[in-house]
Write an enzyme that holds these catalytic residues in place. Structure first.
Site, PDB file in Angstrom:
ATOM      1  CB  SER A 153      -0.957  -0.037   1.197  1.00 23.17           C
ATOM      2  OG  SER A 153      -1.900   0.985   1.126  1.00 23.17           O
ATOM      3  CG  ASP A 308      -2.703   3.698  -2.224  1.00 22.20           C
ATOM      4  OD1 ASP A 308      -3.428   3.504  -3.222  1.00 22.20           O
ATOM      5  OD2 ASP A 308      -2.744   2.962  -1.225  1.00 22.20           O
ATOM      6  CG  ASP A 310      -2.627  -0.839  -3.285  1.00 18.26           C
ATOM      7  OD1 ASP A 310      -2.410   0.267  -2.761  1.00 18.26           O
ATOM      8  OD2 ASP A 310      -3.353  -1.700  -2.744  1.00 18.26           O
ATOM      9  CG  ASP A 312      -5.947   0.331  -1.836  1.00 17.19           C
ATOM     10  OD1 ASP A 312      -5.103   1.246  -1.805  1.00 17.19           O
ATOM     11  OD2 ASP A 312      -5.959  -0.624  -1.031  1.00 17.19           O
TER      12      ASP A 312
END
Length: 593
Positions: A153, A308, A310, A312
């Site tokens: 993340s 961010d 990834d 999400d």
């Protein structure tokens, strides 16, 4: 742990680790007898927690490396085979694997696919980095029974992680999380085939465009006002940054297809696990958006968007009256999106029967008032978006309630039901439409936010975190929670504590009568909440993914009248209250040893 035991564990790791780079790191430490570093790498094994693995990359049992990933995948494979015996016998089990821009993503995703394939589970492996929400979408689209995304993340560059998903496209929850952990801990031997053999035999299948196109189409299909977008899109200028992550591919394509003018920060557009332009690739923090804001000033952009690594999480900033860009918090954007989604559903006749808005217990109750205004039920769940996704899945099974929107304060939002995790790409598209909608009404999003404060009260939210690294870290954090649990708090910021909620013990009680406890029905989690007079809520919880403890302040002050002066007075009062509470919390953390 004794020196001999540490060295024995190190030598065992060297014998088992197949990756030369990770193995060599430990060989060199053993040769130098660097016991301080060896102890940190071997005093424990990196735990496969309820969400998977996350840790600093490197050789060692307490590090993210190919050996730990292979063992985690073997445990996951074993559990999946037991959970779906009919499909296992028929040879129809499958899994999806995605990864973001973090270092070693190629090694970790590759060995995940090879272990799954060796266990008779077809591995659908993306050919390049993809967002976490697309992994969730792929599981549901391809009918896979599980999935893995390699990501840490928004953590600093030295971290990587491994998140496991279930057949519904959501991260695993009980009882599957503990079942997988048991299988991972029981691994004695890892099955493995080569990548070449996996592809040749059809046990590893490479995927990309066939999922990409469907994912983008799905996001566009969930927008409410395509005609408005078509008419007004060219009037909005967006500056966007993927923070060296996965978001550019989809955000640029979706917003571009809608006709929006998207300018991506060039220095941050390409995936790079070193994240060279930011200390932490976290859209929750202003420094990460600095380059995007500077470009927005130059371009006179209407909105700054960020995802961010990834993709999400979704962050934003908007131009204020003085030309400076205002970073919008996760709670504020969540409130704006909740308001717009519910308004649109109601206005366009798309509100489902028995609608529910879901938020985490540490998210601002600002959205509670918004949900009530639209006649929508509010449900609280534990921190972690998997619990929002789980509740959504339960609604789908029973049909008695229907998902309307979900959010958490850490910049996580879910508009659609085709994905079962927070989705920064769909949030970006919905934010763009929302910006156009309120512009068509003569308002900016900051003005709409102020209108909502005047109606519902002024909500101010802060968070305070402290890291406790190393061997002693978990014990220190545990001590803080034990002290709070045993001694409680009677006041905070001069406000009396009216109620304490102990989620780990599933109870609520008044500090004036602690013997009179009432049940609180959520899965157990190490969280304490203190409800103050006036409506402010303080929550404390150790992080499940990082060596830190975090306190959340969700304050609210009524606005006496729907005027700017009354709002400013409430804002001042809330700020002073948060300052007092923050000082008291910092004193608690500073005293911890």
């Amino acid at each position: 742990m004794e020196e001999n035991e540490i060295l024995a564990r190190a030598r065992q790791y060297i014998a088992e680790e197949k990756d030369e780079a990770f193995r060599k790191e430990v060989e060199e430490l053993v040769a130098k007898k660097d016991m301080a570093e060896l102890e940190d790498r071997f005093y424990r094994s990196l735990e496969f927690g309820t969400g998977g693995l996350r840790g600093v990359m490197g050789g060692g049992t307490n590090r993210m490396n190919t050996l730990n990933v292979s063992k985690a995948t073997q445990g996951l494979a074993t559990y999946i085979i037991k959970a779906f015996p009919k499909e296992a016998k028929a040879g129809t089990l499958s899994a999806c694997i995605a990864y973001d821009s973090r270092r070693n993503h190629d090694k970790f995703s590759d060995i995940t696919a090879r272990v799954l394939a060796a266990n008779g589970i077809k591995a659908y492996l993306f050919t390049g980095m993809r967002p976490t929400p697309e992994l969730s979408f792929a599981i549901r689209t391809l009918g896979a029974k599980t999935g893995v995304v390699v990501t840490a993340s928004h953590n600093p560059p030295k971290y990587n992680g491994y998140k496991a998903y279930w057949s519904d496209g959501a991260q695993v929850v009980e009882p599957h999380d503990t079942g997988i952990i048991d299988e991972v801990n029981a691994v004695k031997e890892v099955k493995l085939i080569s990548r070449e053999e996996g592809i040749k035999t059809g046990k590893i299948v490479l995927i990309d465009k066939e999922i990409d196109d469907k994912f983008q189409a799905m996001i566009k299909s969930n927008l409410y006002r395509p005609d408005l977008i078509k008419e007004k899109a060219s009037s909005v200028k967006v500056v966007y940054t993927p923070l060296h992550g996965t978001g550019a591919m989809h955000v640029e394509k979706v917003l571009g297809d809608l006709g929006l003018n998207v300018i991506t920060v060039p220095e941050q557009r390409e995936g790079n696990g070193d994240f060279p332009t930011v200390e932490k690739p976290n859209p929750e923090e202003a420094p990460a958006l600095k380059m995007a804001v500077e470009l927005a000033k130059k371009e006179k952009a209407d909105v700054v968007m960020a995802t961010d690594p990834d993709a999400d999480r979704f962050g934003t900033a908007f131009p204020g009256k003085n030309g400076e860009y205002v970073l919008v918090s996760g709670n504020q954007m969540g409130a704006l999106l909740a308001d717009y989604v519910l308004l649109s559903k109601k206005e366009l006749g798309k509100m489902p029967a028995n609608p529910v808005l879901i938020r985490s217990i540490v998210t601002s109750p600002f959205v509670d008032a918004i949900a009530k205004n639209y006649g929508v039920e509010l449900e609280e769940v534990l921190t972690g978006f998997k619990w929002i996704a789980f509740a959504e899945g339960e609604y789908e099974k029973t049909g008695k309630k229907h998902y309307a929107f979900g959010l958490e304060e850490s910049y996580g939002y879910l508009v659609e039901t085709e994905v079962r995790d927070k989705d920064g790409v769909s949030a970006a598209a919905m934010c763009a439409e929302m910006t156009l909608y309120w512009a068509s009404k003569g308002k900016s999003l900051l003005e709409r936010l102020n209108d909502m404060y005047k109606k519902y009260g002024y909500f101010e939210d802060r968070s305070i975190s402290k890291y406790f690294e190393g061997i002693s870290g978990p014990a220190i954090m545990g001590g803080i929670m034990t002290k709070l649990r045993n001694e409680g708090l009677k006041t905070l910021g001069g406000k009396k504590v009216l109620k304490i909620r102990d989620v780990e013990q599933s109870v609520e009680f008044s500090p004036d009568a602690p013997e009179k406890k009432t049940p609180y029905n959520l899965p157990k989690s190490n969280v304490l909440q203190f409800f103050l007079e006036g409506g402010t809520i303080i929550s404390a919880r150790p992080s499940g993914t990082e060596p830190k403890i975090k306190f959340y302040i969700n304050s609210v002050v009524p606005v006496a009248a729907e005027t700017d002066d009354a709002l400013n007075a409430a804002r001042k009062e809330a700020g002073e209250l948060c300052d007092k509470i923050s000082s008291e919390i910092k004193a608690i953390l500073d005293a911890a040893k």
